[in-house]
Design a protein around this motif. Structure first.
Motif, PDB file in Angstrom:
ATOM      1  N   LEU A 204      34.321  37.886  31.186  1.00  8.06           N
ATOM      2  CA  LEU A 204      35.684  37.777  31.715  1.00  8.06           C
ATOM      3  C   LEU A 204      35.667  37.509  33.219  1.00  8.06           C
ATOM      4  N   ALA A 208      37.084  34.255  35.255  1.00  7.90           N
ATOM      5  CA  ALA A 208      38.012  34.366  36.383  1.00  7.90           C
ATOM      6  C   ALA A 208      37.511  33.571  37.584  1.00  7.90           C
ATOM      7  N   THR A 392      44.032  43.347  26.473  1.00  6.60           N
ATOM      8  CA  THR A 392      43.238  42.916  27.627  1.00  6.60           C
ATOM      9  C   THR A 392      43.346  41.412  27.851  1.00  6.60           C
ATOM     10  N   ALA A 396      44.418  39.429  31.272  1.00  9.83           N
ATOM     11  CA  ALA A 396      43.456  38.531  31.914  1.00  9.83           C
ATOM     12  C   ALA A 396      44.020  37.138  32.163  1.00  9.83           C
ATOM     13  N   MET A 399      44.569  36.030  35.698  1.00 12.09           N
ATOM     14  CA  MET A 399      43.324  36.002  36.454  1.00 12.09           C
ATOM     15  C   MET A 399      42.503  34.756  36.169  1.00 12.09           C
ATOM     16  N   VAL A 400      42.575  34.241  34.942  1.00 12.47           N
ATOM     17  CA  VAL A 400      41.725  33.122  34.554  1.00 12.47           C
ATOM     18  C   VAL A 400      42.480  31.795  34.461  1.00 12.47           C
ATOM     19  N   PRO A 436      47.431  42.807  37.176  1.00 14.43           N
ATOM     20  CA  PRO A 436      46.151  42.848  36.451  1.00 14.43           C
ATOM     21  C   PRO A 436      45.041  43.538  37.228  1.00 14.43           C
ATOM     22  N   TYR A 437      44.971  43.296  38.542  1.00 17.43           N
ATOM     23  CA  TYR A 437      43.900  43.900  39.331  1.00 17.43           C
ATOM     24  C   TYR A 437      44.077  45.410  39.445  1.00 17.43           C
ATOM     25  N   LEU A 440      43.297  46.953  35.873  1.00 20.99           N
ATOM     26  CA  LEU A 440      41.871  46.985  35.553  1.00 20.99           C
ATOM     27  C   LEU A 440      41.112  47.941  36.463  1.00 20.99           C
TER      28      LEU A 440
END
Length: 561
Positions: A204, A208, A392, A396, A399-400, A436-437, A440
Motif C-alpha cells: 500500500l 501511494a 482500508t 487508501a 492516498m493512491v 486517511p493519514y 492510519l
C-alpha cells in the motif's frame, strides 16, 4: 451517537470520491450542459490524441513516477539493511518525524537554489576549477531526472516509517538469528528471508508513492521538464486554460492519467508476484558462501554506507539554512560562495501579505486536522465496540489516486452549486486528504490498546466517558498529538486542493510559494519556502513538547462503592 457520526464520516469521505469520479467521467465524454454540450461524444479524446508529444509526456510521467518509486524503495531497503537491529537505528528513527514534516514544495525550492546552474553547488563546482559543461542539469532537464531524484529523496522517509511498524510486527530479530544460525550472512538474510516477508506488507505504501510520483503537479511546476512536460503538467495547463471548450480534453487527460496509474499498480503487483511467488527459487537456494573481505575493506564500505545514508536523510533539512541564507541575501554575485551584502528588506516587503497567508494556512490546517482527528477517534471507537469500521481500501483511495483526476471531478461538481463557499470546499478537500493519514496513524495504537484497562475502570464505577478521558486518553495522548501534527503537516502541504476548490480565492503559503518559484525574485521565493518548511516543524515540536510534559500533580479517581 457513535453510529450517527460514523455514518456521517463515511458519507463525507465516500461522497467526494464518487462525485469526483462522476465529475471527471462526464466531461471526459463531452457531456457538459453548462457549455451547451448535451450529447456525449469522444471530442475530448480526439483532441487529446492529436496533441503533439503526448507519447513523450506519458514516457516522462512513467520515468519520473516509477523511477522515483524504485529508487526510493531501493534506498529504503539499503538503510534498513544497514541500520535495523543496530544501535544507530534510534538516531534514524528520530530523524523521520522532521523529515516527514518538511513539505515537498519547501524542499524543492531549496533543491533548486542548491542545484541550479547558479546555485550553491555550481559555485563550489566553479571554485574547484571544474568545467561548467560537465555540471549536472537537474532543474527543468528534458528527461525529468531532477524530478525523479527529488521524489525519491522525499519519499524514502515515508517508506522507512511504514517499514518500521511492519518489521516490528514481523519480529525480524527472531528470523535474523535463526537465519544466521543456519549459515546465512547479513546480506543474504535480508535478501532471502526478510524481503519476502517485508515487501508484500509494504504494498500500500509503494502504491501511494507511485501514485503521487505519477501525478505530481506542484513539484513538476518548479523543477520538472517543460518541453515536453509530464502528463499531469499538461492536464493542469489544459484545466487552467481560459477557453472552457477545452475542458473535455482536460477531463480526458485526467481519466487517462487515472488509467495509467491503475495500470502501473497492476504492473508493480505483477512484478511482486513474479519475484516472490512464481520465480521464487532464489529464496530457497540456501546460504551462499562468499569470500571474507579484509577488515579494512569492510570498515571502508561501512563508512561509505553510513555517509550515504545520513547524507540522504539530512539533505531535506539542509535546505532550511540554504533558504534562510537566500532570504537575507541582498547581493550575491556568481560565483561567490556567500552573499557580499545582507538585508531584511525583502522580509519587510512581504510582511503584510505573509500575515494573511500564514493565517489562512494555519486556519485550514487546524480546521481540517481537528475535525479529522475527532472523526477518526469516533470511527475507531465504533470499530472497537461494534467490530465494523471503514474499509482500508476506501481510506487508501485519496492516498493512491491521482489528485488531479479526483479533484478535477470535484471541482466540476462544485461549480454547479450556487454560492461562493470557497472556504468550505477547500476545508472539505483538505479534510479528505488529512483524514486517511490521521486514521492510519491512530489505527495501530488503537488495535494494540489493552481493553482490560477500560473493563477494570468500568467495574470500579466509572462511566464510559470518564473511562475514556481518565484512563484511555492519557495512554494514547502522545499518539493523538502526533496524529494531529501529521494532519497539520499534510494540510499545510496541499497545493492542488487549495487551487482547484478555492479557485485562487483562498491563498496559502504553499500556493504562493509555487507561484513565486516560476520566475520571481529568488529571495522572495526563499522567504515563502522557509516559512512553509518551518510551520510543520513547529506543529511537530509542539506535539512532542506537550506529549512529554508531565503533570505537576497526580489526579486521583474517587469511586463510591
Amino acid at each position: 451517537m457513535l453510529v450517527i457520526i460514523f455514518v456521517a464520516t463515511l458519507l463525507l469521505f465516500a461522497s467526494p470520491l464518487i462525485i469526483g469520479f462522476i465529475g471527471m467521467l462526464a466531461p471526459a465524454f463531452a457531456w457538459i450542459p453548462a457549455l451547451n454540450m448535451h450529447q456525449p461524444s469522444f471530442l475530448g479524446w480526439q483532441q487529446l490524441s492529436t496533441w503533439p508529444d503526448l507519447s513523450h509526456s506519458i514516457g516522462l510521467t512513467l520515468l519520473s513516477g516509477l523511477g522515483s518509486t524504485t529508487l526510493a524503495l531501493w534506498w529504503c531497503y539499503l538503510i534498513l539493511r544497514r541500520y535495523w537491529l543496530s544501535t544507530q537505528w534510534q538516531q534514524i528513527e528520530r530523524l523521520l518525524a522532521p523529515l516527514l514534516a518538511f513539505p515537498h514544495v519547501a524542499f524543492v525550492l531549496g533543491f533548486g537554489l542548491m542545484f541550479s546552474s547558479t546555485g550553491w553547488l555550481a559555485r563550489i563546482w566553479h571554485h574547484l576549477g571544474l568545467a561548467d559543461s560537465f555540471y549536472p542539469t537537474l532543474i527543468h532537464d528534458r528527461y525529468g531526472l531532477g524530478l525523479l531524484l527529488v521524489l525519491a529523496i522525499k519519499e524514502t522517509p515515508f517508506l522507512l516509517l511504514m517499514s518500521m511498524s511492519i518489521l516490528k510486527q514481523l519480529n525480524i530479530k527472531q528470523f535474523y538469528n535463526a537465519s544466521v544460525s543456519l549459515g546465512y550472512d547479513h546480506q543474504q538474510t535480508w535478501r532471502m528471508v526478510i524481503v519476502p516477508l517485508w515487501l508484500p506488507k509494504l504494498r500500500l505504501a509503494i502504491f501511494a508513492v507511485a501514485g503521487y510520483g505519477l501525478a505530481v503537479v506542484d513539484i513538476a511546476l518548479i523543477i520538472g521538464p517543460t518541453h515536453p512536460s509530464t502528463l499531469s503538467m499538461l492536464i493542469w495547463q489544459w484545466f487552467t486554460d481560459a477557453d472552457l471548450t477545452q475542458l473535455p480534453r482536460a477531463a480526458a487527460g485526467a481519466l487517462l492519467l487515472l488509467i495509467i496509474v491503475l495500470l502501473c499498480f497492476g504492473l508493480l503487483r505483477c512484478i511482486e508476484w513474479w519475484l516472490l511467488s512464481h520465480s521464487a527459487a532464489w529464496q530457497y537456494s540456501g546460504p551462499i558462501k562468499t569470500l571474507t573481505l579484509h577488515s579494512r575493506n569492510i570498515s571502508k564500505t561501512s563508512a561509505i554506507a553510513t555517509l550515504f545514508s545520513y547524507g540522504l536523510l539530512l539533505l531535506p533539512l539542509i535546505m532550511l539554512p540554504i533558504l534562510a541564507l537566500w532570504s537575507f541575501a541582498l547581493r550575491w554575485r556568481f560565483p561567490d560562495l556567500l552573499p557580499s551584502r545582507y538585508s531584511v528588506r525583502f522580509w519587510y516587503q512581504q510582511f503584510e501579505p505573509l500575515q494573511q497567508l500564514i493565517s489562512n494556512s494555519i486556519t485550514l490546517a487546524l480546521i481540517s486536522s481537528l475535525s479529522a482527528l475527532i472523526m477518526a477517534i469516533i470511527c475507531l471507537e465504533y470499530r472497537q465496540k461494534h467490530h465494523r469500521g471503514i474499509p482500508t481500501i476506501l481510506i487508501a483511495i485519496p492516498m493512491v489516486a491521482p489528485q488531479l483526476s479526483l479533484l478535477f471531478g470535484m471541482q466540476i461538481a462544485v461549480s454547479f452549486i450556487a454560492g461562493q463557499s470557497f472556504w468550505l470546499w477547500v476545508s472539505w478537500s483538505h479534510w479528505l486528504y488529512v483524514f486517511p493519514y490521521i486514521y492510519l496513524t491512530l489505527d495501530g495504537p488503537w488495535r494494540s490498546y489493552d481493553q482490560r484497562l477500560d473493563q477494570t475502570a468500568r467495574s470500579l464505577g466509572l462511566s464510559g466517558w470518564q473511562t475514556w478521558w481518565r484512563v484511555k486518553f492519557p495512554q494514547l495522548k502522545p499518539v493523538l498529538l502526533l496524529a494531529f501534527a501529521v494532519g497539520c503537516s499534510v494540510s499545510l502541504a496541499q497545493y492542488l486542493p487549495t487551487q482547484m476548490l478555492g479557485a485562487g480565492r483562498v491563498p496559502t503559503l504553499t500556493t504562493e510559494a509555487v507561484t513565486l518559484a516560476s520566475g520571481q525574485d529568488r529571495r522572495v521565493s526563499a522567504i515563502y519556502g522557509l516559512l512553509q518548511g518551518l510551520l510543520p516543524l513547529v506543529f511537530f515540536t509542539l506535539a512532542m513538547v506537550f506529549a512529554r510534559r508531565k503533570t505537576s500533580h497526580t489526579q486521583t479517581t474517587k469511586v463510591i462503592l
